[in-house]
Write a protein that holds these residues in place. Sequence first.
Motif, PDB file in Angstrom:
ATOM      1  N   SER A 244     -17.165  39.106  14.876  1.00 34.85           N
ATOM      2  CA  SER A 244     -18.505  38.233  15.314  1.00 34.85           C
ATOM      3  C   SER A 244     -19.271  39.130  16.324  1.00 34.85           C
ATOM      4  N   ASN A 245     -20.679  38.773  16.054  1.00 36.64           N
ATOM      5  CA  ASN A 245     -21.764  39.546  17.009  1.00 36.64           C
ATOM      6  C   ASN A 245     -21.964  38.466  18.187  1.00 36.64           C
ATOM      7  N   ASN A 246     -21.493  37.201  17.954  1.00 32.48           N
ATOM      8  CA  ASN A 246     -21.680  36.196  19.130  1.00 32.48           C
ATOM      9  C   ASN A 246     -20.680  36.614  20.373  1.00 32.48           C
ATOM     10  N   PRO A 247     -20.865  36.706  21.642  1.00 30.64           N
ATOM     11  CA  PRO A 247     -20.156  37.152  22.547  1.00 30.64           C
ATOM     12  C   PRO A 247     -19.210  35.937  22.844  1.00 30.64           C
ATOM     13  N   GLU A 248     -19.748  34.520  22.418  1.00 31.24           N
ATOM     14  CA  GLU A 248     -18.783  33.150  22.776  1.00 31.24           C
ATOM     15  C   GLU A 248     -18.098  33.029  21.525  1.00 31.24           C
ATOM     16  N   ILE A 249     -16.807  32.591  21.635  1.00 34.41           N
ATOM     17  CA  ILE A 249     -16.028  32.151  20.438  1.00 34.41           C
ATOM     18  C   ILE A 249     -16.638  31.065  19.925  1.00 34.41           C
ATOM     19  N   SER A 250     -16.780  31.165  18.585  1.00 36.94           N
ATOM     20  CA  SER A 250     -17.408  29.664  17.982  1.00 36.94           C
ATOM     21  C   SER A 250     -16.621  29.338  16.700  1.00 36.94           C
ATOM     22  N   PHE A 251     -16.926  28.085  16.091  1.00 34.25           N
ATOM     23  CA  PHE A 251     -16.282  27.716  14.875  1.00 34.25           C
ATOM     24  C   PHE A 251     -17.309  27.643  14.015  1.00 34.25           C
TER      25      PHE A 251
END
Lengths: 722, 179
Positions: B123-130
């Motif tokens: 993921s390119n998102n620094p936060e973990i997401s669903f």
Amino acid sequence: MKKLITALLFFPVLILTAQTGSLKGKIISYQNDPIPGVSVVITGSQTGTATLSDGTFEIKNLPYGRYAVEVSVIGYAKRKLSVDLNAGTKPVTVILTEETIQSEQIIVSAGKYEQRVQDLPVSTAILQPEVISRRNYLTFDDALRFVPGIAVNLEQVSIRGSNGYSKGVGARVLVAVNGIPIYSGDTGDIVWELIPVIDIARVEIIKGPASSLYGSTAIGGVINIITRSAVKNPVTHFRSYFGTYDKPAYDIWKWNNNLRTFYGMELTHANSSGSLSYTFSVKKFDNMSYRENDYARRNLAYLKLNYEFSLKNYLTFFADFLNMDRGNFLYWKDSRNALVPKDEDNGNRVKSNRLFTGLIFHHTVSDKITAEFKSSFYHTKFDGYGIELTTSTADLLRNELLANFDLSNSFVLTTGLESSYSKIKSNIFKNPDFFGAGAYAQGEWKISPAASLTLGLRYDYMKLDTLKSANAAAPKAGLNYKITKDLIARASFGTGFRAPTPSEVFTTAGVGGGIDVKSNPDLKAETSVSFELGTIYNYSDDLFFDAAFYQSDYREFIEPVLTSDAKIQFVNLSRARIQGFELNTNWNLIPGELKFTAGYNYMWARDLDNHIAMKYRPLNSFTAQIDFSPGQFDFGIDFRYSSKVEQIDFTLTQFPINLVIDGSKRVPVYVTDFSAGYNFFLGGAPAKIYLNAKNIFNYNYVEFIGNIAPIRNYSVSVEVFF
Amino acid sequence: MKNLLAAAALLASLIIITGCNKGIEPEPERVVPPGETGFSGKITFEGSWPPGVTRTHLFVFKNAIQSAADFSFLNLSAVIDPVPYGSTQFNYDSIEMNYIEHAFLPEFKIQPGEHRYVIVAQSNNPEISFARGDWVIVGVYCIGGDQSKPRSLICNEGSITAGVDINVNFNNPPPQPPL
């Protein structure tokens, strides 16, 4: 009166028992050739006869009844059979299996002309093809595992420690068909199935360096497959087998619920017409394997033509086409998943096609001089499908001119010229070409009735692509001395050499399992100095011993190593020594019925620079075989042992690379096989059926790290000659 | 007769020697506390890492991702600690490297049983997401090297399932589940 009545009462019985008939039959070989001069005797009596030139016999005036009959002749195993002789008894047909006294056997590979084993200065072994069908060995190299002094690591054959394991690359044993080498032009690997078993007359094994006659690849020895001579009578042979692997020894190893099977079919027909004779064979083999992604499918077509221009001149041509498709199992995942490959290797496969053609023209110049011209062309192509596609196509052309001069009753000279050229197109070996040429001469003097001396020399020139050309001279000397008729001593001394193969020098590819191979253009040819002292002792016609002490000192020995940047590279070890002692015995406990064969080999193989054992070479190995053939039955038990190997590729199994988890696990090898067979007639055609159980104790061992050897398996095979 | 006896004695000796030994044995199963389970293995990376990736994790789902909604916490069995950017090889152990347990829910542990979809995703998102759209699947635990055929992970109570290896080839990405 009473006596008269009694006599009258028994008169009809006396008439009945006095009825006589003739026991008729024919004795043939498994190739349907009649065998003349065979002794056919009623057991425990003087009554008997010998077969005529067409193999037939007749014993006349035998009272009706049940008889035990013994059939025997030199060169074949004795047979016993039971016959009910009455008015309806039909002629019997008996098939004999070839068997000769060990030291009386003829071999052509040691001097490139026919010699008796007992006259040779080197150690040899002869493998009869019957053992392959009796034991239902799936591939020919399986049979070699039971030859003393030979080790097979996966498919790579080593004679007296000449090879460790390098994925078939860079063989040190020359494998040939009728003296024509069958190694491929790129990797130098061997495919054992090229010749159908039924066309093999015998397999000759020279233990020890034979570079002085055969050149580079024979630095460790020679395995020469001799095909059968032209047939006189038509014969068709059909062989089929089916087998299945048992469950793994541990439930945790079970990776598939399906029955893991293997099967094969082979149909061969041979005939002659005038001066031309031919053998044609097709073969199919399919093995699902006991391991995941380890399947093997092979299709083979084989043609051999013999043409006799005259009794002095004849031509032999043979051609093979082999198509293979197999999974590429490199290493297990770990010891808990021992029959499953590493995930990244799963699905890797190799497809290959091979075309091999050989031509031999034999010319008898005079009673004293014979000449042979041998030519071969070998085309190989493989495509490896994995993370990346690896491909290689190689064409290898070889020519040899050989002459034998039987100059006097005491001197035979063998000379020859050889050339070979190969061209490779590959994305892993670059596109190198190779040229080699050699000249050799070997003389054998019978210096006294008891002693013969052999002297030989070969010179080779080799040029591998852009590398600097190399030259090598390989001299050899041998002595055979008959101390008594039954005690023979032999000694030999010689040098050997081996040029690196294109794959050892130029490979630059991933071999899977996350490991890459690195080229080494500085790789030099390896050389060896070897000697052997041996003796043959014939205690009797039925008990034979052969013992040998051997030593080979290698310079620039080529071995694969793991470099500091975690890549495999073939490098030259400066010095290595292999020395050992081998003892073999062959004992006919009940001649023609019960035979015991055993061999022990002690081998000390050291890397002298690093003071460690050489990899994948066991210190002790032992083989034993018992063959029992009562009547029409055959039973056999084979056992082999080799001690736990001291050195393996530890860099692949230990920190920090640890490519093969639990890869250091290895044990001594104890394998026991069992076979049972029955010889019978199917609609008048000789036939045999065999049941085989391999690795009957389901013993788990490895020949190479992370590769469990075949687990227990059962097979049934049927052969018919018609 | 003596010869026969000698042969029989030799045969019997061989049987005794070989019959008592099974040779190579599997390593003993790694034992974990009763009721718990786990898995371990290795992730290998080939090719150049894509730019901008901030998170690379191994995810274990109970069932295959049939729709974007399946990429959810409810379907989730385990997440392994992040793989450092640029790695060529990453050895992991689900007990030591249980990302959800350590970062969010101390009681979150993989359950014994079958888990049908094991992947490596980036993921390119620094936060973990669903959010399914945040993730690109780059490797699948699969049968025979065919990434379109996911292999189930079987976890047994009281033991660690070893050898759950995944190969990530950035030049040959696996089929992507629905977004």
